[in-house]
Design an enzyme around this catalytic site. Structure first.
Site, short mmCIF file in Angstrom:
data_model
loop_
_atom_site.label_atom_id
_atom_site.label_comp_id
_atom_site.label_asym_id
_atom_site.label_seq_id
_atom_site.Cartn_x
_atom_site.Cartn_y
_atom_site.Cartn_z
N ALA A 49 0.79 -1.24 0.00
CA ALA A 49 0.00 0.00 0.00
C ALA A 49 0.81 1.28 0.00
O ALA A 49 0.24 2.37 0.02
CB ALA A 49 -0.92 0.00 1.22
N SER A 50 2.14 1.20 -0.01
CA SER A 50 2.93 2.40 0.28
C SER A 50 3.41 3.17 -0.94
O SER A 50 3.83 4.33 -0.80
CB SER A 50 4.13 2.02 1.14
OG SER A 50 4.87 0.98 0.52
N PHE A 53 0.94 1.52 -7.60
CA PHE A 53 -0.48 1.22 -7.77
C PHE A 53 -1.19 0.94 -6.44
O PHE A 53 -2.37 1.24 -6.29
CB PHE A 53 -0.66 0.00 -8.70
CG PHE A 53 -0.46 0.33 -10.15
CD1 PHE A 53 -1.37 1.14 -10.82
CD2 PHE A 53 0.63 -0.14 -10.85
CE1 PHE A 53 -1.20 1.45 -12.16
CE2 PHE A 53 0.81 0.16 -12.20
CZ PHE A 53 -0.10 0.96 -12.85
N GLU A 75 8.58 -1.00 4.59
CA GLU A 75 9.31 0.25 4.44
C GLU A 75 10.16 0.52 5.69
O GLU A 75 10.03 -0.19 6.68
CB GLU A 75 8.31 1.41 4.23
CG GLU A 75 7.38 1.24 3.03
CD GLU A 75 8.09 1.34 1.68
OE1 GLU A 75 9.28 1.73 1.64
OE2 GLU A 75 7.46 1.01 0.66
N ASP A 111 7.02 -7.93 6.55
CA ASP A 111 7.07 -8.81 5.37
C ASP A 111 5.71 -9.48 5.12
O ASP A 111 5.34 -10.43 5.82
CB ASP A 111 8.15 -9.86 5.59
CG ASP A 111 8.28 -10.80 4.40
OD1 ASP A 111 7.62 -10.55 3.37
OD2 ASP A 111 9.02 -11.79 4.52
N TYR A 236 9.53 -8.94 -21.00
CA TYR A 236 8.42 -8.88 -20.04
C TYR A 236 7.47 -10.08 -20.17
O TYR A 236 7.64 -11.09 -19.50
CB TYR A 236 7.66 -7.54 -20.10
CG TYR A 236 6.90 -7.34 -18.81
CD1 TYR A 236 7.44 -6.60 -17.77
CD2 TYR A 236 5.69 -8.01 -18.59
CE1 TYR A 236 6.78 -6.51 -16.54
CE2 TYR A 236 5.03 -7.92 -17.37
CZ TYR A 236 5.57 -7.16 -16.36
OH TYR A 236 4.93 -7.10 -15.15
N VAL A 275 5.79 4.79 -14.55
CA VAL A 275 7.02 4.95 -13.79
C VAL A 275 6.75 4.61 -12.33
O VAL A 275 5.97 5.29 -11.67
CB VAL A 275 7.54 6.41 -13.87
CG1 VAL A 275 8.86 6.53 -13.12
CG2 VAL A 275 7.69 6.86 -15.31
P1 NAI Z 1 5.92 -0.55 -6.25
O1 NAI Z 1 7.33 -0.97 -6.12
O2 NAI Z 1 5.62 0.90 -6.39
O3 NAI Z 1 5.07 -1.08 -4.98
C1 NAI Z 1 5.38 -2.27 -4.33
C2 NAI Z 1 4.70 -2.33 -2.98
O4 NAI Z 1 4.95 -3.61 -2.41
C3 NAI Z 1 5.20 -1.32 -1.95
O5 NAI Z 1 4.12 -0.86 -1.16
C4 NAI Z 1 6.15 -2.15 -1.06
O6 NAI Z 1 6.31 -1.66 0.26
C5 NAI Z 1 5.43 -3.46 -1.07
N1 NAI Z 1 6.26 -4.61 -0.74
C6 NAI Z 1 7.30 -5.13 -1.44
N2 NAI Z 1 7.79 -6.22 -0.80
C7 NAI Z 1 7.03 -6.38 0.31
C8 NAI Z 1 7.02 -7.33 1.37
N3 NAI Z 1 7.88 -8.35 1.42
N4 NAI Z 1 6.11 -7.18 2.36
C9 NAI Z 1 5.22 -6.14 2.34
N5 NAI Z 1 5.17 -5.24 1.35
C10 NAI Z 1 6.07 -5.36 0.35
O7 NAI Z 1 5.34 -1.39 -7.45
P2 NAI Z 1 4.14 -1.20 -8.50
O8 NAI Z 1 4.73 -0.85 -9.81
O9 NAI Z 1 3.05 -0.38 -7.94
O10 NAI Z 1 3.65 -2.70 -8.63
C11 NAI Z 1 2.50 -3.23 -8.01
C12 NAI Z 1 1.92 -4.31 -8.90
O11 NAI Z 1 1.50 -3.71 -10.14
C13 NAI Z 1 2.92 -5.41 -9.29
O12 NAI Z 1 2.25 -6.64 -9.35
C14 NAI Z 1 3.35 -4.99 -10.68
O13 NAI Z 1 3.83 -6.05 -11.46
C15 NAI Z 1 2.04 -4.46 -11.22
N6 NAI Z 1 2.12 -3.61 -12.41
C16 NAI Z 1 3.04 -2.59 -12.52
C17 NAI Z 1 3.12 -1.84 -13.69
C18 NAI Z 1 4.10 -0.72 -13.83
O14 NAI Z 1 4.32 -0.26 -14.95
N7 NAI Z 1 4.68 -0.22 -12.77
C19 NAI Z 1 2.22 -2.08 -14.83
C20 NAI Z 1 1.23 -3.11 -14.58
C21 NAI Z 1 1.21 -3.86 -13.42
NA NA Z 2 2.04 -0.88 -5.14
#
Ligand code: NAI
Ligand code: NA
Length: 399
Positions: A49-50, A53, A75, A111, A236, A275
């Site tokens: 959530a931090s 998306f 975090e 985690d 990808y 991004v």
């Molecule tokens: P992000 O890196 O911004 O967010 C990841 C989140 O997961 C953060 O809140 C982080 O604290 C949390 N996290 C990571 N490891 C953790 C753990 N062990 N325990 C608890 N929390 C943990 O990533 P983003 O880009 O928002 O990705 C979210 C989803 O969206 C992923 O499944 C990604 O593949 C998918 N996605 C991303 C796209 C992009 O272009 N960025 C496009 C389409 C889908």
């Molecule tokens: Na996210």
């Protein structure tokens, strides 16, 4: 302290609390400007959530639908003169704004792959919300320790079968060059990536939440996937990460079966390339994104994570007649504007032309760079970066 951006490769080592607050406020303002989401979620768990998306999902639920939210993330707060992570400051900002608006918002830092954090989350739901009606699964992580076996898995970003050569950009310097990424050497890399980014942990969450009785009748759960254009397929969708996404998508019928007696439903939403901290780590993709942004901004169809998540909730998950539009594979598509034929045709045309020399003119590399720094609270309008700022900001609900 005065906080400046400090980068190493695609990582920013510093983050700015005031900038994070401004970025969260901007997202809240956007959601409010779109009006209330009719029949939206009321009690929401967001796993991841931090940032990215997940953060935008939380903001869309809270400020678009007055939802109480519990956010789980991994975090770091500030300690001993070292500043906290961007996701920490985002979560502090989110809770501050949510509480000021009279919304219940609690967070758990740890985690999410572990049984312990799942249990803590369940206890918190029982205490504060009773049950949840939406579970957003938005984790992105390079590693996972399996909660049952203790095995630590590391994911890889590689093609499968043959080497992949294409253009890539260093978005700090603007240098476009060819990169060759060698394929996985064995199936273990594929299995490891599936273990980290596939659907097993999502399933564990839903199983545990259900067994604890904290899922409401008619609960929905959604996880995020990506497809993208053919030019990124080798790295990808047809690469290791794509195998993990296939596994995530294949989890949907399994969860639907599990949720049947609650009349619950699970979805995968295919989102737009944006991004985020995760996407900036993938080779080739940032160059594609900078061309995509240019084309979509010119057409007026560009969206960031908050526009995507507001649209996911208002136009897909919570429609007035309750219908959820799905593609032939049963997925929600909010990458529809990215994948529009005219958009892809233009991106492909620019892809052939893009070089270090033409980058500034034909791509939105400046927009890419700015959004990258925005993720860490930098380069936001209305923030005084010369001012001394307190790095020891707390997430109110975390001791
Ligand atoms: P992000 O890196 O911004 O967010 C990841 C989140 O997961 C953060 O809140 C982080 O604290 C949390 N996290 C990571 N490891 C953790 C753990 N062990 N325990 C608890 N929390 C943990 O990533 P983003 O880009 O928002 O990705 C979210 C989803 O969206 C992923 O499944 C990604 O593949 C998918 N996605 C991303 C796209 C992009 O272009 N960025 C496009 C389409 C889908
Ligand atoms: Na996210």
């Amino acid at each position: 302290m005065i906080i400046q951006p400090r980068t190493r490769g695609f990582i920013c080592l510093t983050a700015h609390p005031d900038g994070a607050l401004q970025a969260v406020k901007n997202q809240i303002e956007y959601v409010k400007s779109k009006g209330k989401i009719k029949n939206g979620p009321k009690k929401v768990l967001v796993i991841g959530a931090s940032t990215g998306f997940g953060l935008s999902s939380r903001i869309a639920a809270a400020f678009g639908s007055d939802a109480a939210t519990i956010g789980v993330f991994f975090e770091k707060p500030a300690s001993e003169g070292k500043m906290g992570t961007a996701g920490w400051y985002n979560s502090a900002a989110f809770e501050k704004e949510a509480h000021a608006a009279g919304l219940c918002a609690k967070s758990i830092n740890g985690d999410a792959f572990s049984d312990d954090i799942k249990k803590q989350t369940i206890d918190l739901i029982k205490k504060d919300l009773g049950q949840v009606d939406l579970v957003v699964y938005s984790l992105a992580s390079p590693r996972r320790t399996h909660p049952k076996t203790g095995v630590a898995y590391a994911s890889v970003l590689k093609p499968i079968g043959q080497p992949f050569t294409n253009k890539t950009v260093d978005f700090h310097t603007g240098v476009v060059s060819d990169i060759t990424i060698n394929p996985v050497e064995n199936d273990e890399d594929i299995a490891n990536t599936i273990a980290v980014m596939g659907g097993e942990d999502w399933k564990f969450w839903i199983e545990d939440l259900k067994a604890a009785g904290v899922l409401a009748e008619g609960v929905k759960t959604v996880a995020y996937s990506y497809i993208g254009p053919e030019l990124t397929f080798p790295i990808y969708r047809n690469g290791t990460i794509g195998q993990a996404k296939n596994d995530l998508e294949a989890t949907v019928p399994v969860l639907n079966e599990l949720l049947k007696d609650l009349h619950g439903v699970s979805y995968v939403s295919v989102n737009k390339a944006l991004v985020t901290q995760s996407s900036s780590a993938i080779p080739v993709v940032p160059l594609y994104i900078s061309l995509l942004y240019k084309v979509m901004k010119a057409k007026g169809t560009h969206e960031g994570t908050i526009e995507q998540m507001q649209r996911l909730f208002a136009d897909r998950l919570y429609t007035e007649n309750g219908d959820v539009a799905l593609d032939s594979e049963g997925r929600i598509r909010i990458d529809d504007w990215e994948m529009a034929e005219d958009v892809q045709a233009e991106v492909a045309k620019y892809w052939d032309k893009v070089t270090t020399e033409t980058l500034a003119e034909i791509s939105d590399i400046d927009g890419y760079r700015k959004e990258f720094f925005n993720l860490f609270g930098f380069e936001l309008e209305g923030v005084d970066y010369e001012k001394d700022t307190d790095e020891n900001v707390k997430v109110p609900s975390i001791e």
